[in-house]
Scaffold this motif. Structure first.
Motif, PDB file in Angstrom:
ATOM      1  N   UNK A   1      80.182  61.600 -32.808  1.00  0.00           N
ATOM      2  CA  UNK A   1      81.572  61.844 -33.105  1.00  0.00           C
ATOM      3  C   UNK A   1      82.055  63.017 -32.270  1.00  0.00           C
ATOM      4  N   UNK A   2      83.167  62.817 -31.633  1.00  0.00           N
ATOM      5  CA  UNK A   2      83.817  63.882 -30.881  1.00  0.00           C
ATOM      6  C   UNK A   2      85.229  64.019 -31.393  1.00  0.00           C
ATOM      7  N   UNK A   3      85.465  65.048 -32.206  1.00  0.00           N
ATOM      8  CA  UNK A   3      86.788  65.321 -32.758  1.00  0.00           C
ATOM      9  C   UNK A   3      87.353  64.113 -33.512  1.00  0.00           C
ATOM     10  N   UNK A   4      86.518  63.452 -34.292  1.00  0.00           N
ATOM     11  CA  UNK A   4      86.959  62.334 -35.115  1.00  0.00           C
ATOM     12  C   UNK A   4      87.097  61.014 -34.381  1.00  0.00           C
ATOM     13  N   UNK A   5      86.567  60.946 -33.174  1.00  0.00           N
ATOM     14  CA  UNK A   5      86.631  59.732 -32.369  1.00  0.00           C
ATOM     15  C   UNK A   5      85.200  59.336 -31.988  1.00  0.00           C
ATOM     16  N   UNK A   6      84.884  58.056 -32.095  1.00  0.00           N
ATOM     17  CA  UNK A   6      83.542  57.579 -31.729  1.00  0.00           C
ATOM     18  C   UNK A   6      83.308  57.785 -30.236  1.00  0.00           C
ATOM     19  N   UNK A   7      82.090  58.061 -29.873  1.00  0.00           N
ATOM     20  CA  UNK A   7      81.721  58.247 -28.469  1.00  0.00           C
ATOM     21  C   UNK A   7      81.908  56.954 -27.684  1.00  0.00           C
ATOM     22  N   UNK A   8      82.206  57.070 -26.391  1.00  0.00           N
ATOM     23  CA  UNK A   8      82.529  55.891 -25.576  1.00  0.00           C
ATOM     24  C   UNK A   8      81.455  54.819 -25.574  1.00  0.00           C
ATOM     25  N   UNK A   9      80.158  55.119 -25.680  1.00  0.00           N
ATOM     26  CA  UNK A   9      79.189  54.012 -25.740  1.00  0.00           C
ATOM     27  C   UNK A   9      79.404  53.106 -26.959  1.00  0.00           C
TER      28      UNK A   9
END
Length: 75
Positions: free
Chosen positions: A1-9
């Motif tokens: 999680x990066x700032x409430x967003x799933x990582x690009x993979x």
């Protein structure tokens, strides 16, 4: 999680799979960032499947807490 967003993979995985007829329950481990909009955004990318609200677990989450969460899911 990066700032409430799933990582690009994770985005790539969702984009490249068909979730028709499947129930999807997002979950993650993170010491600081919550799920935020990630479940909704992944559901939008997927375009199929029955997406339920997910859960974030910290590193201190016990096995019994995870089991309780799983048993409480309305499946």
């Amino acid at each position: 999680m990066w700032w409430g967003i799933a990582a690009w993979p994770v985005n790539s995985f969702v984009e490249n799979n068909d979730f028709t007829g499947k129930t999807v329950i997002p979950f993650c481990t993170s010491s600081s960032s919550g799920l935020g909009e990630s479940g909704d955004l992944l559901e939008e990318i997927a375009g199929s499947g029955n997406w339920l609200e997910g859960e974030r677990f910290t590193s201190s989450t016990s096995e019994s807490e995870v089991e309780n969460w799983i048993s409480g899911l309305d499946l």
